[in-house]
Design a protein around this motif. Structure first.
Motif, mmCIF file in Angstrom:
data_model
loop_
_atom_site.group_PDB
_atom_site.id
_atom_site.type_symbol
_atom_site.label_atom_id
_atom_site.label_comp_id
_atom_site.label_asym_id
_atom_site.label_seq_id
_atom_site.Cartn_x
_atom_site.Cartn_y
_atom_site.Cartn_z
ATOM 1 N N LEU A 1 0.739 -1.472 0.114
ATOM 2 C CA LEU A 1 -0.056 0.024 -0.035
ATOM 3 C C LEU A 1 0.853 1.305 0.071
ATOM 4 O O LEU A 1 0.186 2.273 -0.175
ATOM 5 N N GLY A 2 2.094 1.244 0.223
ATOM 6 C CA GLY A 2 2.860 2.379 0.153
ATOM 7 C C GLY A 2 2.837 3.422 1.371
ATOM 8 O O GLY A 2 2.439 4.507 1.083
ATOM 9 N N ILE B 1 -12.543 0.359 -1.380
ATOM 10 C CA ILE B 1 -13.937 0.491 -1.980
ATOM 11 C C ILE B 1 -14.280 -0.595 -2.823
ATOM 12 O O ILE B 1 -13.518 -0.895 -3.849
ATOM 13 N N PHE B 2 -15.546 -1.190 -2.547
ATOM 14 C CA PHE B 2 -16.252 -1.587 -3.708
ATOM 15 C C PHE B 2 -17.209 -1.028 -3.941
ATOM 16 O O PHE B 2 -18.233 -0.979 -3.324
ATOM 17 N N LEU C 1 -10.052 -2.030 6.092
ATOM 18 C CA LEU C 1 -11.699 -1.401 6.218
ATOM 19 C C LEU C 1 -12.101 -1.344 4.695
ATOM 20 O O LEU C 1 -11.582 -0.951 3.953
ATOM 21 N N VAL C 2 -13.181 -2.239 4.408
ATOM 22 C CA VAL C 2 -13.646 -2.309 3.222
ATOM 23 C C VAL C 2 -15.168 -1.723 3.041
ATOM 24 O O VAL C 2 -16.071 -2.132 3.890
ATOM 25 N N VAL C 3 -15.301 -0.674 2.298
ATOM 26 C CA VAL C 3 -16.393 0.022 2.139
ATOM 27 C C VAL C 3 -17.388 -0.226 0.981
ATOM 28 O O VAL C 3 -16.961 -0.486 -0.212
ATOM 29 N N PHE C 4 -18.386 -0.738 1.244
ATOM 30 C CA PHE C 4 -19.538 -1.227 -0.103
ATOM 31 C C PHE C 4 -20.251 -0.144 -0.501
ATOM 32 O O PHE C 4 -21.032 0.682 0.521
ATOM 33 N N TYR C 5 -20.103 0.684 -1.471
ATOM 34 C CA TYR C 5 -20.561 1.724 -2.057
ATOM 35 C C TYR C 5 -21.310 1.775 -3.184
ATOM 36 O O TYR C 5 -20.835 1.639 -4.197
ATOM 37 N N PRO C 6 -22.664 2.470 -3.063
ATOM 38 C CA PRO C 6 -23.580 2.441 -4.194
ATOM 39 C C PRO C 6 -23.277 3.649 -4.688
ATOM 40 O O PRO C 6 -23.886 4.648 -4.736
ATOM 41 N N GLY C 7 -22.282 3.660 -5.779
ATOM 42 C CA GLY C 7 -21.919 4.774 -6.877
ATOM 43 C C GLY C 7 -20.669 4.314 -7.300
ATOM 44 O O GLY C 7 -20.498 3.168 -7.918
ATOM 45 N N LYS C 8 -19.924 5.498 -7.723
ATOM 46 C CA LYS C 8 -18.725 5.056 -8.278
ATOM 47 C C LYS C 8 -17.430 5.848 -7.759
ATOM 48 O O LYS C 8 -17.560 6.787 -7.138
ATOM 49 N N ALA D 1 -8.214 5.693 -0.696
ATOM 50 C CA ALA D 1 -8.794 4.099 -0.687
ATOM 51 C C ALA D 1 -8.005 3.462 -2.038
ATOM 52 O O ALA D 1 -7.681 4.278 -2.991
ATOM 53 N N PHE D 2 -8.303 2.209 -1.961
ATOM 54 C CA PHE D 2 -7.924 1.693 -3.084
ATOM 55 C C PHE D 2 -9.304 0.634 -3.579
ATOM 56 O O PHE D 2 -10.133 0.306 -2.655
#
Length: 191
Positions: A27-28, A35-36, A159-166, A186-187
């Protein structure tokens, strides 16, 4: 050609269980926020999938300690604990959404919610944290400001965020319609 939603969804569990993600490798010096993003019209499918994710992780790698936080449910719980939920309902009924949003700006300030999130998620006790419920929390809370506020509190736990968008790696665009919010720390979980 980009992968379809279903193809990307089918890769989520393997990605969550990858050594690279769980160890925050490559991750540097960036924090392990992922983000998904998905089309907003797939929200119900993603909600159902969250149960599958948890079941599969526990079956395939029982040693993983996982915490799932639904942001909207967290906000409701927070308001209940502070005895503000009933007052919020009454204010919305009497004066409408705009007044409610204005009144909740202070109590639901992203710094306060970030601390509460960490209190409930207990990142030091878990190997992985999942966050959903972003769309339901809008416009009361903006996801990019919450993510920025979480940076100092979540160190080594992905932390993985499930994101309704782009999410394009530079910004978040909720529901693929709202003005883009700059967020580049985020990645993408699954490209």
């Amino acid at each position: 050609m980009s992968a379809s939603f279903e193809e990307r969804l089918n890769k989520v569990i393997d990605r969550l269980l990858s050594k690279e993600l769980l160890a925050n490798e490559g991750l540097g010096n960036e924090i392990g926020f992922y983000i998904f993003d998905y089309p907003p019209e797939k929200e119900l499918q993603v909600r159902e999938f969250m149960g599958t994710v948890q079941d599969q992780i526990h079956k395939r790698m029982p040693s993983i300690s996982l915490r799932h936080i639904n942001l909207f449910e967290l906000l409701i719980e927070y308001l209940k604990e502070r005895k503000l939920l009933d007052r919020a309902f009454k204010l919305q009924k009497d004066k409408g959404n705009e007044e409610l949003i204005k009144a909740l700006k202070g109590p639901l300030h992203e710094q306060k919610i970030a601390k509460y999130f960490v209190e409930k998620a207990k990142p030091e006790e878990h190997d992985l944290i999942l966050m959903s419920g972003i769309g339901n929390s809008w416009p009361i809370l903006r996801s990019h400001t919450l993510l920025n506020s979480l940076h100092p509190f979540i160190n080594d736990t992905p932390l993985v965020v499930f994101y309704p968008g782009k999410f394009d790696g530079q910004g978040l665009r909720l529901f693929e319609r709202l003005k883009e919010s700059n967020y580049y720390r985020a990645f993408q979980l699954v490209p």
